[in-house]
Design a protein around this motif. Structure first.
Motif, PDB file in Angstrom:
ATOM      1  N   ALA A 203      -4.883  10.031 -16.067  1.00 24.29           N
ATOM      2  CA  ALA A 203      -3.970   9.049 -15.644  1.00 24.29           C
ATOM      3  C   ALA A 203      -4.722   7.702 -15.637  1.00 24.29           C
ATOM      4  CB  ALA A 203      -3.712   9.488 -14.254  1.00 24.29           C
ATOM      5  N   VAL A 204      -4.019   6.811 -15.758  1.00 22.50           N
ATOM      6  CA  VAL A 204      -4.661   5.306 -15.934  1.00 22.50           C
ATOM      7  C   VAL A 204      -3.699   4.442 -15.151  1.00 22.50           C
ATOM      8  CG1 VAL A 204      -5.481   3.622 -17.449  1.00 22.50           C
ATOM      9  CG2 VAL A 204      -5.635   5.750 -18.407  1.00 22.50           C
TER      10      VAL A 204
ATOM     11  N   LEU B 110       0.382  11.384 -10.687  1.00 22.63           N
ATOM     12  CA  LEU B 110      -0.641  12.366 -10.639  1.00 22.63           C
ATOM     13  C   LEU B 110       0.021  13.657 -10.865  1.00 22.63           C
ATOM     14  CD1 LEU B 110      -3.399  10.920  -8.317  1.00 22.63           C
ATOM     15  CD2 LEU B 110      -3.273  10.911 -10.561  1.00 22.63           C
ATOM     16  N   SER B 111       1.240  13.854  -9.893  1.00 19.75           N
ATOM     17  CA  SER B 111       2.016  15.243  -9.903  1.00 19.75           C
ATOM     18  C   SER B 111       2.872  15.269 -10.962  1.00 19.75           C
ATOM     19  CB  SER B 111       2.583  15.199  -8.510  1.00 19.75           C
ATOM     20  OG  SER B 111       3.500  14.165  -8.236  1.00 19.75           O
ATOM     21  N   GLU B 112       3.782  14.460 -11.407  1.00 18.20           N
ATOM     22  CA  GLU B 112       4.564  14.704 -12.420  1.00 18.20           C
ATOM     23  C   GLU B 112       4.501  13.918 -13.630  1.00 18.20           C
ATOM     24  OE1 GLU B 112       8.358  13.980 -10.556  1.00 18.20           O
ATOM     25  OE2 GLU B 112       7.946  15.072  -8.681  1.00 18.20           O
ATOM     26  N   GLY B 113       3.568  12.868 -13.567  1.00 21.72           N
ATOM     27  CA  GLY B 113       3.306  12.048 -14.896  1.00 21.72           C
ATOM     28  C   GLY B 113       4.148  10.798 -14.849  1.00 21.72           C
ATOM     29  N   ARG B 114       4.827  10.388 -13.851  1.00 25.44           N
ATOM     30  CA  ARG B 114       5.847   9.514 -13.897  1.00 25.44           C
ATOM     31  C   ARG B 114       5.226   8.042 -14.006  1.00 25.44           C
ATOM     32  NH1 ARG B 114       8.285  12.102  -9.456  1.00 25.44           N
ATOM     33  NH2 ARG B 114       7.815  10.191  -8.179  1.00 25.44           N
TER      34      ARG B 114
ATOM     35  N   ASN C  15       0.813  -1.202   0.079  1.00 26.82           N
ATOM     36  CA  ASN C  15       0.150  -0.118  -0.126  1.00 26.82           C
ATOM     37  C   ASN C  15       1.071   1.268  -0.157  1.00 26.82           C
ATOM     38  OD1 ASN C  15      -2.506   1.498   0.301  1.00 26.82           O
ATOM     39  ND2 ASN C  15      -1.745   2.004   2.315  1.00 26.82           N
ATOM     40  N   ALA C  16       1.895   1.368   0.936  1.00 22.99           N
ATOM     41  CA  ALA C  16       2.620   2.558   0.613  1.00 22.99           C
ATOM     42  C   ALA C  16       3.693   2.605  -0.572  1.00 22.99           C
ATOM     43  CB  ALA C  16       3.940   2.289   1.846  1.00 22.99           C
ATOM     44  N   ALA C  17       3.879   1.353  -1.277  1.00 24.92           N
ATOM     45  CA  ALA C  17       4.646   1.673  -2.425  1.00 24.92           C
ATOM     46  C   ALA C  17       3.651   1.999  -3.492  1.00 24.92           C
ATOM     47  CB  ALA C  17       5.392   0.432  -2.955  1.00 24.92           C
ATOM     48  N   LEU C  18       2.637   1.769  -3.551  1.00 23.96           N
ATOM     49  CA  LEU C  18       1.346   2.119  -4.414  1.00 23.96           C
ATOM     50  C   LEU C  18       1.134   3.734  -4.234  1.00 23.96           C
ATOM     51  CD1 LEU C  18      -0.413   1.482  -7.032  1.00 23.96           C
ATOM     52  CD2 LEU C  18      -2.172   0.624  -5.159  1.00 23.96           C
ATOM     53  N   LYS C  19       1.020   3.873  -3.006  1.00 25.10           N
ATOM     54  CA  LYS C  19       0.517   5.512  -2.812  1.00 25.10           C
ATOM     55  C   LYS C  19       1.768   6.295  -3.128  1.00 25.10           C
ATOM     56  CE  LYS C  19      -0.618   8.296   1.003  1.00 25.10           C
ATOM     57  NZ  LYS C  19       0.191   9.542   0.805  1.00 25.10           N
ATOM     58  N   SER C  20       2.936   6.021  -3.230  1.00 26.74           N
ATOM     59  CA  SER C  20       4.087   6.801  -3.589  1.00 26.74           C
ATOM     60  C   SER C  20       4.164   6.887  -5.152  1.00 26.74           C
ATOM     61  CB  SER C  20       5.527   6.179  -2.895  1.00 26.74           C
ATOM     62  OG  SER C  20       6.418   6.842  -3.444  1.00 26.74           O
ATOM     63  N   ALA C  21       3.928   5.680  -5.706  1.00 28.15           N
ATOM     64  CA  ALA C  21       3.848   5.788  -7.252  1.00 28.15           C
ATOM     65  C   ALA C  21       2.916   6.478  -7.623  1.00 28.15           C
ATOM     66  CB  ALA C  21       3.818   4.291  -7.597  1.00 28.15           C
TER      67      ALA C  21
END
Length: 837
Positions: free
Chosen positions: A189-190, A160-164, A149-155
Motif C-alpha cells: 500500500a502506498v 489496508l484491509s480491503e485495498g480501497r 485524523n479520524a477521516a484518514l484513519k478510516s480511509a
C-alpha cells in the motif's frame, strides 16, 4: 602519475586468465612428470610399453579437461557481462525513478506485508503544521486536526484491509491543507501527501467555510429554537419556511410542520403589510406591536430583517418591561419631587458629564438660569459659567482646580471638599460616582452651622475655663448616676486622676474611691440617694471633716433635667484662721453666703434652661436616634443658639457677681502685648471675615510688656473688639492701637460703625444696657460693664468717644507696673442686687 583503477570486468578477466594459466601449467606439469616417470619405468623394465601409452593418454585427457575448463570459463564470462549490463540498466532506471519521485514536493509512505510502514521520501514543505521529522510524520494524530485524523484513519483501514483507494483533503492542526492519496497493489500500500493547489485549494477553503457555516447554522437554529421568544424565517414570497418552538406555542399549533403546512401567521395582515412596506425599502423593521399570544394580547418588540431572498423575524415580549418602565418613571418622578423639597442642593450628571437633573435648591444656590440648565450643559461648562459670575472659590490655578473637581468621574471613591465662596458662604461638596458612570453632587451650605459651632465651642471653652477658675469643686452627675461634668478643683479636692474621671464613674464608684479621704458613710449615702433618687429631690448642704483635718463644704443641688450638681469647697484655711480673723471671716462668710445664694439662684433659674437646651440638643444630635429632617435640624439650631445665648449671659453675670462680691483675684504677671492682642483677635477673626471687615493693628515699638492679669486683659480686648465688629458696617475697618503713655499702657479700639448718640453714652457702661443702634448686633448689655470693672480692678481708666454715623473709639489704660493683688469689696448697690437675685 596516478594509476587508473581497473574496472570490475577487467579484474574478473584477469582472474580467469590466471586461473586458466595455472590450470594449464598444472596439466603440463602432470603430463611431463607422467611421461618422464613412464619413460624411466620402461627403461628400467618395470612396466610394459602399453602402460606407458596409457599414462600418455591420461595426460592427454588432462589437457582436454583444461580445454573444457577454459571453454566453461569463457561461457561464464559472457553470462557475467550480460548480468552487469542488466544491473547498469536497473540502476539507471532506479535513479530515474528516484529523481521523478523527488522532483515533485510530496510525502510518500509505503506499507509492505510483514514490514510495516516506511517513509520513502519527504520533500513537501511550506504546509503549516506539517512536521519535518520522519518520526513525527507517521503520528497523524499529532499534526492533523481531530476530524481529518479520524477521516484518514478510516480511509487507511479500508486501504489496508480491503485495498480501497481513496483521495482526501486533510486539514492540519495549524490550519494548513494537504491532499492524501492512497493506493494498494498486491500486498503493498502506498500513501501520498501533496500540497493542495489550484482549484483544490479553493475547494478546501470552500469546504472549511461550508463546515463552519453549517455549524453556525446548526448552532443558530438550536439557539433560536431554544429562545422563549417566537422566531421565524420566510422566503421572498412571504411563505414561512422555519419557526422555533416558541412560535409554535404562540400560535397554539402542535408542531413546526403544522405551522409550515398551514402557514399560520403570528402577525395580523395589517401588521404584515406594514412590515412589508418597511422591508421593501431595504431597511430593518423594528417596532412594538400588540400580538395575541395564547389567549392574551401583549406588547412585543417585533424585529424583521431582510436577508436577500428571505426574511428573518423575532418577537420579544416587553409587556413586563413596559410595566417596569412605567413604574420606574413614576418612582423617578417621585424621587425628583422629593429632591426638590430637600434643602441641600443636588445635581446629577451622566457618564457624558451632561446635567440630567437639578433640584430647586441647586438653582437657588448658584442663581443660574433654569432654561439654560434645562439644555443639559456639561459639568465643565457649568463650572465655567459659575466662574464667570464670580461664584466659585478663588483659586490660583483654575484649570488645575477644575481638573481636580472633574476627576470624580474616574474615581469610584466618594470625594468630599469644602468650597469657601466669595460671598462668605462655606459649602460642603460631596461627589459620588453613579453605577452608570455619572456623578451625583450634593452641596450643603454649612456657613451657619460652622458659625454656630464656632461660637458654641468658644462658649464651651469659656465655660470650661470659668469652671476651672473656680475654687469650688463642681461635678454634675446624670440621671444614670454617672459623672458628666467636672472642673479641676473637683479633681484636686478628691485627688482623682484624669484617667479615673475620663471613665465617667458612677456615684457609687466615686464614693468607693473617696472613702479613703472621708469614711463617714452616712454623708455619702445621703449624697448617693440624692443623686440616684427620682422622688423627693431636695437640695442638701453639709460639711465634711476629713482625717487629714481638712474641712470640705458640700452642696447637692437637683437639676431640672434629672441630673444633680455637687459642689465641694475646701474651707480648711477659713476654719483655721476663723478665730484670728473673726471680723474678716464674718465679712467673707457673708460674701460667701451671698455668692452661694447667687450661684445657687443662677444655677437654678438660669442654668436650668441652659442644661435643658444643651442636654436635649446633644440628645437630638446623637446619630443613634436617627437622621434629622430639615425641620428637626432647624429646631436643633434654634436650641443651640439659645444655649449659647444663655451661656454668654451666665458667664457675664458670674464675672460681674464675682467682681461685685470681691471674689475676683487678679493673677498679675508679665503680659506680652503682641501675644495678648493676637489671642483677642483670634476670637473675632472669623466674625470679621464673614462681615468683610479689615482689622488694622498698630503697636508701638516700645509697647512690649506690662504687669497685669493676662486673661482679664485678653477678655477686655476681646469684648471691645467684639462690640466694634458687631456695630461695624460690612466692608469697614476696625482699628486696634497700643502705645505707652505716662507710665500706662494704652489700648484703643476704634470702628467706623453706627456710633452712639451723646444722650446714650452716659448709660453705655451700665449693666443690661443693650442698644443695637440700627445694627444687627444683639447682646445682654454686659460687655462694656465687665470691661470697665476689669479695668478698674487693674487701677486703670476707660474713656469713650463716639459720634453717630462716624463710629466709636474706646480707650483703656493699664498701669505699666500693675497694682498689688487685692480684693475689691462689693458696693452697697451690688450687694443689694445680689440679695434681690
Amino acid at each position: 602519475m596516478p594509476t587508473k583503477s581497473p574496472t570490475p570486468e577487467r579484474q574478473n578477466t584477469r582472474v580467469e586468465l590466471v586461473m586458466l594459466a595455472l590450470a594449464s601449467l598444472a596439466c603440463v606439469t602432470v603430463l611431463t612428470a607422467t611421461l618422464a616417470s613412464g619413460r624411466r619405468i620402461v627403461e628400467e623394465g618395470g612396466l610394459p610399453g602399453s602402460t606407458w601409452i596409457l599414462a600418455a593418454l591420461v595426460a592427454v585427457a588432462g589437457i582436454g579437461t583444461v580445454y573444457l575448463l577454459y571453454q566453461a570459463i569463457t561461457s561464464m564470462r559472457r553470462h557475467a557481462r550480460r548480468a552487469q549490463d542488466e544491473s547498469r540498466e536497473l540502476r539507471r532506471a532506479l535513479a530515474a525513478a528516484e529523481a521523478l519521485i523527488k522532483a515533485e514536493p510530496q510525502v510518500l509512505m509505503h506499507w509492505e506485508q510483514g514490514r510495516g510502514i516506511s517513509v520513502v521520501t519527504n520533500t513537501l514543505t511550506g504546509v503549516p503544521g506539517l512536521p519535518r521529522n520522519t518520526g513525527e510524520l507517521v503520528r497523524f494524530n499529532f499534526w492533523l486536526d481531530q476530524k481529518s485524523n479520524a477521516a484518514l484513519k478510516s480511509a487507511l483501514d479500508g486501504l489496508l484491509s480491503e485495498g480501497r483507494a481513496f483521495n482526501l483533503i486533510l486539514k492540519t492542526a495549524a490550519g494548513g491543507h494537504v491532499e492524501a492519496d492512497g493506493r494498494a497493489a498486491g500486498g503493498r500500500a502506498v500513501l501520498r501527501f501533496k500540497d493542495v493547489a489550484g482549484y483544490k485549494r479553493d475547494l478546501s477553503v470552500i469546504l472549511d467555510q461550508h463546515m463552519r457555516l453549517a455549524r453556525d447554522v446548526r448552532a443558530s437554529r438550536a439557539l433560536l429554537s431554544a429562545l422563549p421568544h417566537p422566531a421565524w424565517l420566510q422566503d421572498v414570497g412571504g411563505r414561512i419556511t422555519w419557526v422555533n418552538s416558541a412560535y409554535v406555542k404562540a400560535v397554539d399549533a402542535e408542531s413546526e410542520a403544522e405551522v409550515i403546512d398551514g402557514q399560520i401567521q403570528l402577525l395580523e395582515s395589517r401588521q404584515r403589510r406594514k412590515v412589508a412596506r418597511v422591508l421593501k425599502t431595504g431597511q430593518t423593521f423594528k417596532e412594538r406591536l400588540p400580538l395575541i399570544v395564547g389567549s392574551e394580547r401583549k406588547t412585543h418588540e417585533v424585529t424583521v430583517l431582510p436577508l436577500g431572498d428571505a426574511t428573518a423575524g423575532a418577537a420579544i415580549d416587553v409587556a413586563d418591561l413596559e410595566s417596569a418602565k412605567g413604574e420606574l418613571d413614576r418612582q423617578i418622578a417621585a424621587y425628583d419631587r422629593t429632591l426638590d423639597r430637600v434643602a441641600s442642593a443636588v445635581a446629577i450628571f451622566n457618564a457624558d458629564q451632561k446635567l440630567t437633573f437639578f433640584n430647586a435648591a441647586y438653582q437657588k444656590l448658584w442663581q443660574l438660569d433654569a432654561d439654560w440648565l434645562a439644555t443639559s450643559p456639561d459639568d465643565g461648562a457649568v463650572l465655567d459659567r459659575l466662574r464667570e459670575l464670580g461664584r466659585l472659590p478663588e483659586v490660583v490655578n483654575y484649570r488645575e482646580w477644575k481638573a481636580k473637581v472633574l476627576r470624580c468621574y474616574k474615581q469610584e471613591a466618594e470625594q468630599e471638599d469644602w468650597w469657601h465662596l466669595p460671598d462668605g458662604r462655606d459649602l460642603h461638596v460631596v461627589a459620588a460616582q453613579r453605577p452608570d458612570g455619572g456623578v451625583t453632587y450634593l452641596y450643603r451650605d454649612e456657613t451657619e452651622r460652622l458659625a454656630l459651632e464656632s461660637r458654641y465651642n468658644a462658649l464651651i471653652g469659656v465655660q470650661t475655663e470659668t469652671l476651672n477658675s473656680l475654687k469650688e469643686g463642681v461635678a454634675v452627675f446624670g440621671t444614670d448616676g454617672r459623672l458628666k461634668l467636672h472642673n479641676s478643683a473637683f479633681a484636686a479636692i478628691w485627688k482623682l486622676s484624669r484617667q479615673q474621671l475620663a471613665e465617667s464613674p458612677h456615684i457609687d464608684e466615686f464614693i468607693h474611691v473617696t472613702q479613703v479621704l472621708h469614711g463617714e458613710m452616712t454623708t455619702w449615702k445621703e449624697i448617693s440617694s440624692a443623686v440616684t433618687s427620682f422622688e423627693e429631690r431636695e437640695p442638701i448642704e453639709g460639711q465634711m471633716v476629713r482625717p487629714d483635718s481638712s474641712v470640705i463644704d458640700y452642696a447637692v443641688t437637683p437639676l431640672p433635667d434629672g441630673g444633680t450638681l455637687l459642689t465641694f469647697v475646701d474651707v480648711t484655711d477659713s476654719k483655721r484662721y476663723e478665730r484670728a480673723l473673726i471680723e474678716r471671716n464674718e465679712a467673707l462668710v457673708t460674701a460667701d453666703k451671698l455668692k452661694n445664694q447667687f450661684i445657687g439662684h443662677i444655677s437654678y433659674e438660669l442654668r436650668t434652661p441652659l442644661t435643658n437646651i444643651i442636654g436635649f440638643s446633644e440628645l437630638l444630635a446623637n446619630p443613634i436616634f436617627g437622621v434629622l429632617t430639615p425641620r428637626q435640624r432647624e429646631y436643633l439650631d434654634d436650641i443651640a443658639f439659645s444655649s449659647k445665648t444663655l451661656l454668654a449671659i451666665i458667664d457675664d453675670i458670674l464675672d460681674l457677681a464675682t467682681i461685685d462680691a470681691g471674689g475676683l483675684e487678679l493673677k498679675l504677671a508679665t503680659v506680652d502685648v503682641q501675644a495678648v492682642i493676637d489671642q483677642a483677635i483670634n476670637g473675632v477673626r472669623e466674625r470679621a471675615a464673614r462681615a468683610r471687615l479689615t482689622l488694622d493693628i498698630a503697636v508701638a515699638d516700645d509697647a512690649v510688656t506690662f504687669i497685669a492679669d493676662e486673661h482679664r486683659v485678653r477678655q477686655v480686648l476681646y469684648n471691645l473688639l467684639s462690640n466694634a465688629v458687631g456695630f461695624s458696617k460690612p466692608g469697614g475697618v476696625v482699628h486696634l492701637s497700643c502705645w505707652r503713655e505716662g507710665g500706662t499702657l494704652v489700648f484703643s479700639v476704634e470702628d467706623e460703625g453706627v456710633g452712639i448718640p451723646k444722650e446714650q453714652q452716659a448709660r453705655i457702661f451700665e449693666r443690661f444696657e443693650s442698644m443695637s443702634q440700627g445694627s444687627k448686633h444683639r447682646g445682654a448689655g454686659l460687655g462694656l460693664s465687665i470691661v470697665k470693672s476689669l479695668v478698674d480692678l487693674h487701677g486703670g481708666d476707660m474713656t469713650l468717644d463716639s459720634e453717630p454715623g462716624r463710629g466709636t473709639k474706646v480707650t483703656v489704660r493699664f498701669p505699666e507696673r500693675g497694682l498689688e493683688q487685692r480684693h475689691v469689696p462689693a458696693s452697697p448697690e451690688a450687694a443689694a442686687r445680689l440679695a434681690r437675685g
